[in-house]
Motif scaffolding. Structure first.
Motif, short mmCIF file in Angstrom:
data_model
loop_
_atom_site.label_atom_id
_atom_site.label_comp_id
_atom_site.label_asym_id
_atom_site.label_seq_id
_atom_site.Cartn_x
_atom_site.Cartn_y
_atom_site.Cartn_z
N ARG A 13 0.84 -1.20 0.00
CA ARG A 13 0.00 0.00 0.00
C ARG A 13 0.87 1.25 0.00
N ASP A 14 1.91 1.23 0.83
CA ASP A 14 2.83 2.36 0.89
C ASP A 14 3.51 2.57 -0.46
N GLU A 15 3.92 1.48 -1.08
CA GLU A 15 4.57 1.59 -2.39
C GLU A 15 3.60 2.11 -3.43
N LEU A 16 2.37 1.64 -3.39
CA LEU A 16 1.33 2.14 -4.30
C LEU A 16 1.16 3.64 -4.15
N GLU A 17 1.07 4.10 -2.93
CA GLU A 17 0.90 5.53 -2.70
C GLU A 17 2.10 6.32 -3.20
N GLU A 18 3.29 5.76 -3.01
CA GLU A 18 4.51 6.44 -3.47
C GLU A 18 4.55 6.53 -5.00
N VAL A 19 4.23 5.42 -5.67
CA VAL A 19 4.24 5.42 -7.13
C VAL A 19 3.15 6.34 -7.67
N ALA A 20 1.98 6.32 -7.06
CA ALA A 20 0.90 7.21 -7.50
C ALA A 20 1.34 8.66 -7.39
N ALA A 21 2.01 8.99 -6.31
CA ALA A 21 2.50 10.37 -6.13
C ALA A 21 3.55 10.70 -7.18
N LEU A 22 4.45 9.75 -7.47
CA LEU A 22 5.48 9.98 -8.49
C LEU A 22 4.85 10.24 -9.86
N LEU A 23 3.77 9.53 -10.14
CA LEU A 23 3.10 9.68 -11.43
C LEU A 23 2.11 10.84 -11.45
N GLY A 24 1.83 11.38 -10.27
CA GLY A 24 0.85 12.46 -10.19
C GLY A 24 -0.55 11.98 -10.48
N GLU A 25 -0.84 10.76 -10.06
CA GLU A 25 -2.14 10.13 -10.33
C GLU A 25 -2.79 9.69 -9.02
N ASP A 26 -4.07 9.37 -9.12
CA ASP A 26 -4.73 8.80 -7.95
C ASP A 26 -4.40 7.31 -7.90
N LYS A 27 -4.67 6.69 -6.76
CA LYS A 27 -4.31 5.28 -6.57
C LYS A 27 -5.05 4.37 -7.54
#
Length: 100
Positions: A13-27
């Motif tokens: 979940r933490d990694e998902l949130e990090e990648v979403a933030a990197l991409l500037g997208e929602d989860k």
């Protein structure tokens, strides 16, 4: 669009949130992209394994991988795959390729 749910460990979940933030997208968008890319890679992996053992032909491998024959041949070259197929199998594949 149908909805599904899945339980994932906290670290994923933490990694998902990090990648979403990197991409500037929602989860949700990030999950859809990850699922799409992951499913494509799983299809290719199954095709590679079955093709390498000689279980399937080149055209069947391309179908399983979900890619055009030319792209499958590129995948084979990139991964240094060798065929375990007989000359008759190769001729049948060549005929099928000509028919495309």
């Amino acid at each position: 669009m149908p909805s599904i749910s899945a339980r994932i460990p906290d670290d994923e979940r933490d990694e998902l949130e990090e990648v979403a933030a990197l991409l500037g997208e929602d989860k949700s968008t990030t999950i859809r992209k990850a699922l799409d890319e992951g499913l494509k890679e799983l299809r290719i992996r199954v095709a590679v394994e079955r093709y390498q053992t000689g279980e399937i032909s080149v055209t069947e491998a391309a179908r399983i991988a979900g890619v055009p024959l030319a792209e499958w041949l590129d995948i084979c070259r990139e991964r240094n795959l060798t065929t375990q197929l007989s000359a008759a199998d190769l001729e049948r594949d060549a005929e099928a390729a000509r028919d495309l």
